[in-house]
Design an enzyme around this catalytic site. Structure first.
Site, PDB file in Angstrom:
ATOM      1  N   PHE A   3       0.746  -1.235   0.421  1.00  0.00           N
ATOM      2  CA  PHE A   3      -0.042   0.131   0.362  1.00  0.00           C
ATOM      3  C   PHE A   3       0.552   1.620   0.074  1.00  0.00           C
ATOM      4  CE2 PHE A   3      -1.467   3.670   2.062  1.00  0.00           C
ATOM      5  CZ  PHE A   3      -3.461   3.728   1.664  1.00  0.00           C
ATOM      6  N   GLU A   4       0.650   1.998  -0.956  1.00  0.00           N
ATOM      7  CA  GLU A   4       1.539   3.296  -0.757  1.00  0.00           C
ATOM      8  C   GLU A   4       0.753   4.748  -2.135  1.00  0.00           C
ATOM      9  OE1 GLU A   4       5.067   2.487  -2.161  1.00  0.00           O
ATOM     10  OE2 GLU A   4       5.105   2.641  -4.272  1.00  0.00           O
ATOM     11  N   ILE A   5       0.248   5.401  -1.560  1.00  0.00           N
ATOM     12  CA  ILE A   5       0.490   6.782  -2.532  1.00  0.00           C
ATOM     13  C   ILE A   5       1.347   7.720  -2.979  1.00  0.00           C
ATOM     14  CG2 ILE A   5      -1.809   8.536  -3.012  1.00  0.00           C
ATOM     15  CD1 ILE A   5      -3.921   6.375  -0.570  1.00  0.00           C
TER      16      ILE A   5
END
Length: 318
Positions: A203-205
């Protein structure tokens, strides 16, 4: 929303997309971009498109982006895989190393991502626990944020035995690419030892201008030439995380505490009442509230470039 996914992971990515739509994207309608090193089957495409009203783009990886690095030899890679097979998870997996190298240095170069300013990485077989009433992309932009995460564990030391020493060499050879202040003290302690802390990149933005920057590209090329993606098992999570801490300030990195999330291995459920009321999860799944890397994120701050370079010059003290 971007995922690297196989045809065999169809059910897992359909479940993830359904959850992302339910928790957030049904209101905002951002497209999904799914990438594969092989052609997606018609069944895969039909069943994924049936699960969402959002636009879905299916892409195949360029051959030049997926494969053995030109800086390693097949013989040495085979020997490394045999040596590491029983030392740690995926120790003998060639395909896992291809994935880590691709996620580290190529995914943001895919033509389908060329028009994107930000991306949100998604994975098959994960869980999103909490409904969001706001747009995380706009939140990143409006607050001048570059990297967003939700879980920060420690890496297995055997998988990254030479990653910090390789990184320090790059720092000393490229001081002009380092910012005047950075958050590197989170990843590297005062004794010049890698803390093993990393942002779990499943998960990364991310503001993709970061990955497209001259500094990040130079750093990735240096790592690729060193061969550690194959001879060891350098993951994209420690690579992204060291790069973020080395090239960004603390104020540019954001913990999305309100995004409850589970990937096999760790889970985060918010424990603040105003956040938990939007979630369906066990607040006892609170790894982030007692993990070492979370405490360190709170306790340390930015340091100046000359201090970062001094850390790079120090011997690695066990």
């Amino acid at each position: 929303m971007v995922a690297l996914v196989r045809n065999s992971e169809m059910d897992g990515i359909r479940a993830t997309i359904r959850q992302v739509d339910d928790r957030f994207n049904r209101e905002f309608g951002y497209p999904y971009i799914l990438l594969n090193d092989e052609d997606f089957t018609d069944e895969f495409k039909d069943k994924v498109q049936a699960i969402t009203k959002a636009k879905v783009y299916f892409g195949k990886l360029p051959k030049s982006h997926w494969g053995l690095s030109p800086y390693v030899t097949e013989e040495k890679v085979k020997a490394a895989l045999a040596h590491n097979k029983d030392r740690y998870l995926y120790g003998g997996s060639y395909s896992y190393r291809l994935m880590c190298r691709y996620q580290s240095g190529f995914i943001f170069k895919h033509p389908l991502l060329a028009h994107l300013d930000y991306y949100w990485r998604i994975e098959p077989g994960v869980d999103y626990y909490c409904s969001l009433s706001y747009d995380p992309f706009r939140y990143m932009r409006d607050n001048n944020l570059v990297y967003g995460y939700t879980i920060a564990p420690t890496e297995k030391e055997l998988t990254v035995e030479t990653l910090w020493n390789t990184t320090r060499t790059w720092m000393l050879e490229n001081p002009e690419l380092l910012p005047e202040k950075s958050f590197i003290h989170w990843a590297i302690n005062e004794k010049s030892k890698y803390t093993m802390c990393h942002f779990w990149s499943n998960f990364e933005i991310v503001d993709l201008a970061f990955y497209r920057s001259a500094a990040y590209e130079s750093y990735f090329q240096h790592l690729d030439r060193a061969g550690g993606f194959f001879y060891e098992r350098w993951g994209d999570a420690p690579v992204h995380s060291i790069a973020a801490s080395m090239l960004l300030r603390k104020e540019q990195i954001h913990w999305f505490e309100d995004i409850g999330y589970h990937h096999p291995g760790y889970a985060h459920c918010p424990n603040k009442p105003e956040m938990l009321r939007n979630c369906i999860c066990d607040k006892g799944q609170n790894f982030m509230y007692h993990g070492m890397c979370s405490r360190r994120f709170t306790e340390v701050g930015d340091i100046y470039k000359d201090q970062a370079l001094e850390l790079a010059r120090l011997p690695d003290r066990k």
